[in-house]
Design a protein around this motif. Structure first.
Motif, mmCIF file in Angstrom:
data_model
loop_
_atom_site.group_PDB
_atom_site.id
_atom_site.type_symbol
_atom_site.label_atom_id
_atom_site.label_comp_id
_atom_site.label_asym_id
_atom_site.label_seq_id
_atom_site.Cartn_x
_atom_site.Cartn_y
_atom_site.Cartn_z
ATOM 1 N N PHE A 1 -110.644 14.240 17.459
ATOM 2 C CA PHE A 1 -109.343 13.635 17.679
ATOM 3 C C PHE A 1 -108.797 13.260 16.265
ATOM 4 N N VAL B 1 -105.519 4.361 22.347
ATOM 5 C CA VAL B 1 -106.011 5.617 22.276
ATOM 6 C C VAL B 1 -107.623 5.856 22.326
ATOM 7 N N ILE C 1 -109.752 7.661 25.179
ATOM 8 C CA ILE C 1 -110.487 8.776 25.083
ATOM 9 C C ILE C 1 -112.064 8.406 25.780
ATOM 10 N N VAL D 1 -103.219 13.725 17.827
ATOM 11 C CA VAL D 1 -102.889 12.612 18.560
ATOM 12 C C VAL D 1 -101.650 12.060 17.808
ATOM 13 N N VAL E 1 -102.740 15.718 22.092
ATOM 14 C CA VAL E 1 -102.560 14.387 23.015
ATOM 15 C C VAL E 1 -100.920 13.952 22.552
ATOM 16 N N ARG F 1 -97.805 12.060 21.429
ATOM 17 C CA ARG F 1 -97.574 10.621 21.299
ATOM 18 C C ARG F 1 -96.395 10.416 20.451
ATOM 19 N N LEU G 1 -100.811 10.104 28.397
ATOM 20 C CA LEU G 1 -102.148 10.351 27.692
ATOM 21 C C LEU G 1 -103.271 10.469 28.535
ATOM 22 N N ALA H 1 -103.500 14.111 29.533
ATOM 23 C CA ALA H 1 -103.585 14.913 28.225
ATOM 24 C C ALA H 1 -105.080 14.948 27.814
ATOM 25 N N ILE H 2 -105.618 13.767 27.836
ATOM 26 C CA ILE H 2 -107.113 13.633 27.500
ATOM 27 C C ILE H 2 -107.986 14.293 28.417
#
Length: 291
Positions: A8, A22, A26, A66, A89, A91, A107, A110-111
């Motif tokens: 990421f 974030v 994750i 991200v 991801v 943002r 988020l 998406a993760i």
């Protein structure tokens, strides 16, 4: 079965939801029995491209941007010609490519997609040596991108305010556009090159664009009097700009543009600079994406 290796690349300055943690998301939403993950943080403009290239060389199967469209563009550039796939991801304030690929904007969702991602390939555009994955363009949209970057705040409201302010003084430029057997001598208020359907924020500049068809959708607006500006605005919002009659649409694999005076241009919403000659082309299925 070996775990999927994902890197990421986090832009800490991206977007309007910077308060979300974030790395904690994750940790919470990845299935760590299936995925081995690492997080790199960008420190300056262009750093995401360097980190993406490094991650691909280190053998990561997926490298996830991200951030917003600018971060996605940088990471995508770094992955061209590698065996790694681009993940997103979202943002940012626009999230054009993420929306086109139907990546969840929340988020956590998406993760979670990276626990069992789907892989596909997409076309990649290039304007004067600058790759783009969603859209590029000359004229008013590039001018607004330049002013938006200097506005100090992000988000759709700021973008609309900047566009309305600059609309009062921006004037079209004579251009010559050559593609295939066609040559157009016209004016440019906006000339957009769309690989994907939208700029971002569900503003559909080319709703018929297919990111895997090997063609760019060209959208030409030669002038923008108030009545046409209203129709364009509605067309962008409703996704029916081709039906409005307010813009001309073409498709091409390669385009050459010559301008009477230097024109600003953008790639994926980020202002690049000015030029008087442009070569725009498309490489089919040049980038793998994981969604």
């Amino acid at each position: 079965m070996p775990r999927l290796r994902i890197c990421f690349i986090l832009n800490p300055n991206s977007g309007t939801n910077r308060r979300q943690d974030v790395p904690a998301l994750i940790t919470q939403h990845l299935d760590h029995d299936k995925v081995a993950s690492t997080i790199y943080r960008t420190q300056y403009a262009g750093h995401a491209e360097e980190l993406a290239r490094q991650a691909a060389a280190e053998g990561y199967r997926v490298v996830v941007a991200v951030g917003g469209d600018g971060t996605v563009n940088e990471v995508g550039r770094g992955l061209l010609g590698t065996a790694a796939a681009l993940g997103i991801v979202p943002r940012g304030s626009g999230n054009g490519l993420a929306r086109h690929l139907r990546v969840p904007l929340a988020l956590p969702a998406a993760i979670r997609r990276f626990n069992a991602p789907d892989f596909q390939r997409i076309d990649v555009g290039d304007i004067n040596g600058h790759p783009f994955f969603c859209t590029a363009g000359l004229g008013f949209d590039a001018h607004v991108s330049k002013c938006f970057a200097a506005a100090g705040t992000r988000g759709l409201a700021t973008y609309v305010q900047v566009a309305l302010r600059e609309y009062r003084t921006f004037r079209p430029t004579p251009i010559q556009v050559t593609f295939g057997e066609k040559e157009l001598d016209t004016n440019c208020y906006i000339l957009a090159f769309a690989n994907a359907a939208q700029y971002g924020n569900n503003a559909y500049i080319a709703p018929l664009a297919d990111i895997r068809d090997g063609l760019l959708d060209l959208v030409l607006i030669d002038a923008l009097p108030l009545w046409r500006a209203v129709r364009v605005g509605l067309g962008l919002a409703l996704g029916d700009l081709p039906k409005s009659g307010a813009a001309d649409f073409h498709t091409a694999r390669q385009v050459h543009v010559q301008t009477a005076t230097p024109l600003g241009f953008h790639v994926d919403g980020d202002y690049v600079g000015e030029a008087s000659a442009f070569k725009v082309d498309l490489t089919p299925l040049a980038l793998e994406v994981a969604t």
